[in-house]
Design an enzyme around this catalytic site. Structure first.
Site, PDB file in Angstrom:
ATOM      1  N   TYR A 189      -7.058 -36.457 -26.844  1.00 19.50           N
ATOM      2  CA  TYR A 189      -7.916 -36.483 -28.392  1.00 19.50           C
ATOM      3  C   TYR A 189      -8.860 -36.123 -28.760  1.00 19.50           C
ATOM      4  O   TYR A 189      -9.732 -36.067 -27.823  1.00 19.50           O
ATOM      5  CB  TYR A 189      -6.743 -37.462 -28.894  1.00 19.50           C
ATOM      6  CG  TYR A 189      -7.301 -38.602 -29.339  1.00 19.50           C
ATOM      7  CD1 TYR A 189      -8.902 -39.460 -28.329  1.00 19.50           C
ATOM      8  CD2 TYR A 189      -6.490 -40.198 -29.688  1.00 19.50           C
ATOM      9  CE1 TYR A 189      -8.320 -40.974 -28.596  1.00 19.50           C
ATOM     10  CE2 TYR A 189      -6.836 -41.648 -29.660  1.00 19.50           C
ATOM     11  CZ  TYR A 189      -8.179 -41.719 -28.997  1.00 19.50           C
ATOM     12  OH  TYR A 189      -9.109 -43.134 -29.548  1.00 19.50           O
ATOM     13  N   GLU A 190      -8.977 -35.358 -30.390  1.00 22.88           N
ATOM     14  CA  GLU A 190     -10.714 -35.601 -30.274  1.00 22.88           C
ATOM     15  C   GLU A 190     -11.635 -34.371 -29.773  1.00 22.88           C
ATOM     16  O   GLU A 190     -12.376 -34.132 -29.929  1.00 22.88           O
ATOM     17  CB  GLU A 190     -10.978 -36.306 -30.609  1.00 22.88           C
ATOM     18  CG  GLU A 190     -11.407 -37.144 -32.209  1.00 22.88           C
ATOM     19  CD  GLU A 190     -11.982 -37.031 -33.030  1.00 22.88           C
ATOM     20  OE1 GLU A 190     -12.827 -35.927 -32.798  1.00 22.88           O
ATOM     21  OE2 GLU A 190     -11.077 -37.187 -34.137  1.00 22.88           O
ATOM     22  N   GLY A 191      -9.754 -33.336 -29.557  1.00 20.46           N
ATOM     23  CA  GLY A 191     -10.737 -32.536 -28.556  1.00 20.46           C
ATOM     24  C   GLY A 191     -10.732 -32.968 -26.757  1.00 20.46           C
ATOM     25  O   GLY A 191     -11.766 -33.541 -26.368  1.00 20.46           O
TER      26      GLY A 191
END
Lengths: 603, 603
Positions: free
Chosen positions: A440-442
């Site tokens: 997550y978050e890239g």
């Protein structure tokens, strides 16, 4: 399960000895209150809260998970009460403006709090953590009216917030977003669409949830240039600021996932929900990115947190569990066998964890100082400079530390042998929980493209250059050439570090040249280049920590064993972890052909 | 979830083109029946069974898990029926003697069956898999009477078996075992004690369970030299071979664990249970070790199985999921974005999995041929030679392939981004399931000590020497020096491989010298040395596969794309995976001091 102990000595060593937060805070008038005594007291208080209230709910929270019933989400037993204590103690507004009820303390102190909370119970930390994202968006891009409506309650923590970006068909590629925003007559918008993977999207901890939503206005340009940002509260707010009617944004289900089970991951259906534009039309993505760096450091911390938790647990076990005799002779002759901590390979696994957690923590504190500079910049140029530096380091921090957090959590299991696979020790949960961090978050791949594509190529490596020169300057200051005999102890670190930074410069130039000729090379080298950069950044931190520990040892300051341990862990890092650069420099410069030539139907 | 497809073409390529099982089987009279047609038919039939019956129960089995109630274990829905089909088709006795009702087919074919079963549903495969362990023990060490009592039912599969080694206080260090065996007047023994981590220790699939138990006779010598082996049936057997009374060996609980949830891991309490000595008194551990190699290859296969399953699933997703545009220009201009398989870093993750699964499978088939040689040896010397060669390769196979299986399973999740974290795709289950593989049957650390301690140092590297010379001979045969212009295609592989084998020889000698001076060095280098050896073994396999694929391409034999893919994956392996030796050669030779100098209270 071992009781979690907040790593207060390690934190203090970084805050006081390595990064000298006292002097750093003094340079900013607004941080005047953050005296060493206050910082100390806050770390102590936070440690106590995390040890006593949050850690005991970590395992039970995993076991129980969140439950979903007809649009409502119930968090695991004890979460509601712990959250109540969390907000009553004022933890949510620690580093937010006093004008909205916050304590106005440094951003870096807020990150230390997030680390402690997240190490004790990452799932719990997701609820206030996501809220911080929403708070920062409103602070940065909201109108004064919007700030006055939402910030006090969010800062207090009686309301929480979310970030609604992902849809089923797109996460990374936000240009594909379909959620619509139709203007209403009253200046508000009608939001329709479905969002997935919304952490803290629905729960029972707060009286309201403020969603920050990416959506498209009618006739908006295609792709990423046609996305706007909206505030969509779960309950509308009346004119007197009291809670009004229910807005049609409804949780359709929560995900059944590998870990962080106590953190609700919601599917949110917006069915003409009332929303309010925040920031300029069609500039939603740019607005989101303004605080992406801080959010990503928040995720990088998950790697450190999981490493700390796994290290503590496996260290206690390694001292206790007896198996076989040491190869170099009995160590516990009175016992049936020696504690496994005497076995070299167990030490290798423990020291790998120790090097990762302490090196990783130092990397985040280094970045946290820059976050302070950005927060307290006295002019736009200063702010931009700090933002840029942070922007260069962020993808490294996020991807490198979460990848290493996964590795570290796996070592912790391995120290336990078959027992590590059993739920009761909590280590398999730790490994499951941290697995999300590189997704997550890239994802790691996306961070790597950000680093190589934006921060190296687009920037023409200016930020890279500044950072690598900074490390070389440190090396020069602490090299033997400077004539100080005490520097001898630092020689082996400085020598390896400066040599590798020179390689890093050379490879970066080659990479830039190669990327010009072959665009696919940008992607083919990116993850290995990021990891390579990470090991150099971490080596810099270990050299700094060794330097401070050596100074302490010479001055007779602090706990001798503690400082010696730092030097020895630095030795371990340079001997056993840093050589990973040897493979990475080889693979990252390898031709993109070995990836691209194979046809799709040949896979 | 993607439907599992058995990798039949890959298996056939190894069986027919690379390892030429036809000629190999012909050298053994007992394998006469294993004609190519029969082998083909068996692989096809097994593939079908695994795809249609076992794979569909993999995810549901994880979700449901085993349940425990008052000593009884219920396997997940569908397992009982699938097991019935499994034994009715005669799969359990495939490679066991015809005199007990088996099919007497080659051991290697039995391993291919285990691979297919395990890839479709590892948890299911544990039940018949553990039984094979018990069968081999009885075959090797049982009296004729014992064989006659137990082998027919076990071969048929109406009974199953277990291996009861571990106790709460010891797994690796079996010398600490406390379970007691008191002689009875009738020549049997009374077994008392508690065993943990007993896979398939209790379940509802068979009418009886035959436990092979390590226990101590009265006045047995301390430590590993005082352990004997006993057969302890769940139900005693009457004189007419019918099922008799319940023996007091009772399942106290089953473990709640990270994965392989459909496989029951039992705590077994022996409360004066009747047991029968198998093999000589106090020689229990030696007896166990006689077939440890085959058991460990069985575990190595778990690494391959998890890699295959993850690769299939993530490959399908990478072709399907659309996100962003390719860096080198649009690949699917009609679509909103390009399929992610066009992105270099996604290819890197897919090819890493492909290289691991296909290289790993080749390693196990290479070993399976030696297992055949051992099984069919015509004299004790031949048997010993095969056993020794297998003994050298086994720790590498077990530890290296399970470590890489974990890595591979993690890449599969990563290809999916956040979706990989969600249960429905099955990839997080795959990662949880495979995590046990580097823990049980001897952890990675234990395998590494076996390799360096026993197989290199005690053996004075004779087995190592023979194997490394074999690789160099292969290199010579396929080097350009041999004058054949067609060899040019092989040059890059042969060059890298032979160079590294020379390094391997050099480093092994240094290691032996260093280990003499510092016993701790044995442990400090061991895991890195094992992994290093694994990458060389796998490189050998990739060179062999590239050679066979090139031959096929020249001869126009087989599917062109398939053969080209093999060559390209070999290129990928040598470009991107094999360079891992650069770091390993550095860290493994590093001084033990960086691990041993730090004091216990400095951790």
């Amino acid at each position: 399960m071992t009781d979690f102990k907040a790593p207060v000595s390690d934190i203090n060593f970084l805050v006081n000895d390595v990064f000298k937060f006292e002097q750093h805070y003094k340079t900013f008038p607004a941080y005047e209150e953050a005296t060493p005594d206050l910082v100390d007291a806050i770390v102590e208080e936070c440690a106590k809260f995390c040890e006593n209230e949050l850690a005991p709910l970590n395992h039970s929270g995993d076991k129980e998970g969140c439950s979903f019933d007809n649009g409502e989400v119930t968090t695991p037993s004890g979460f509601k009460d712990a959250y109540q204590q969390y907000i009553e103690a004022g933890w949510q507004g620690l580093a937010h403006p006093t004008e909205y009820g916050g304590q106005g303390l440094p951003v870096s102190l807020g990150l230390i709090k997030s680390e402690l909370v997240g190490t004790a119970n990452w799932s719990f930390g997701m609820y206030p953590g996501l809220s911080l994202g929403a708070m920062n968006t409103i602070l940065e891009h909201g109108s004064d009216e919007q700030k006055n409506i939402y910030m006090p309650k969010l800062t207090e923590g009686t309301w929480s917030g979310t970030m609604c970006l992902t849809e089923a068909q797109c996460g990374t590629d936000l240009g594909q977003i379909r959620t619509k925003a139709e203007p209403n007559d009253d200046g508000s918008y009608s939001i329709t669409g479905s969002k997935i993977f919304i952490s803290a999207g629905e729960h029972d901890l707060t009286e309201n949830i403020i969603h920050i939503v990416l959506a498209r206005l009618p006739n908006a340009p295609k792709g990423t240039r046609g996305i706007s940002l909206f505030i969509v509260p779960k309950f509308l707010i009346n004119e007197d600021n009291s809670i009004g009617e229910r807005n049609p944004v409804v949780c359709g289900s929560i995900e059944d996932k590998m870990g962080i089970k106590a953190s609700a991951t919601a599917v949110l259906n917006f069915d003409g929900a009332k929303g309010y534009l925040i920031g300029p039309e069609n500039k939603g993505l740019e607005c989101m990115f303004t605080f992406m760096n801080t959010a990503r450091i928040g995720t990088a911390i998950q790697g450190v947190a999981a490493s700390e938790l796994g290290y503590q647990t496996s260290l206690a076990y390694a001292k206790d569990r007896m198996s076989m005799r040491s190869l170099s002779g009995k160590k516990a002759p009175d016992q049936i066998a020696d504690p496994i901590i005497h076995h070299p390979d167990v030490r290798r696994m423990l020291l790998t964890q120790k090097a990762i957690v302490e090196g990783g923590r130092a990397m985040t504190y280094y970045a946290a100082k820059i976050a302070d500079e950005m927060d307290q910049a006295s002019c736009p140029e200063q702010k931009e400079a700090a933002d840029n530096k942070l922007g260069f380091l962020t993808p490294i921090l996020k991807a490198f530390l979460t990848e290493l957090g996964n590795e570290s959590a796996s070592h912790a299991i391995q120290v336990f042998g078959g027992h590590g696979y059993i739920k009761e020790w909590g280590l398999e949960q730790n490994a499951r929980d941290v697995r999300i961090s590189s997704l997550y978050e890239g994802t790691t791949g996306i961070q790597a493209l950000d680093l190589v594509g934006r921060k190296i190529l687009l920037d023409r490596a200016q930020l890279f250059k500044a950072f690598s020169i900074e490390i070389l300057a440190f090396c020069k200051d602490h090299s033997m050439i400077s004539g100080n005999p005490q520097k001898k102890r630092m020689h082996k670190f400085i020598w390896q570090l400066s040599k590798e930074v020179a390689n890093w410069q050379r490879h970066t130039v080659s990479l830039m040249l190669k990327a010009r000729k072959d665009r696919d090379f940008v992607g083919s080298c990116s993850v290995d280049y990021l990891m390579y950069s990470g090991y150099i950044f971490m080596a810099y931190m270990w050299a700094m920590m060794a330097q401070s520990a050596n100074e302490n040892l010479t001055a007779g300051k602090g706990d001798k064993n503690f400082n010696k341990a730092k030097v020895r862990t630095a030795e371990f890092y340079f001997d056993r972890i840093f050589p990973r650069v040897k493979t990475l420099t080889n693979t990252m410069m390898s031709d993109a052909n070995s990836l691209m030539k194979i046809e799709i139907d040949q896979f």
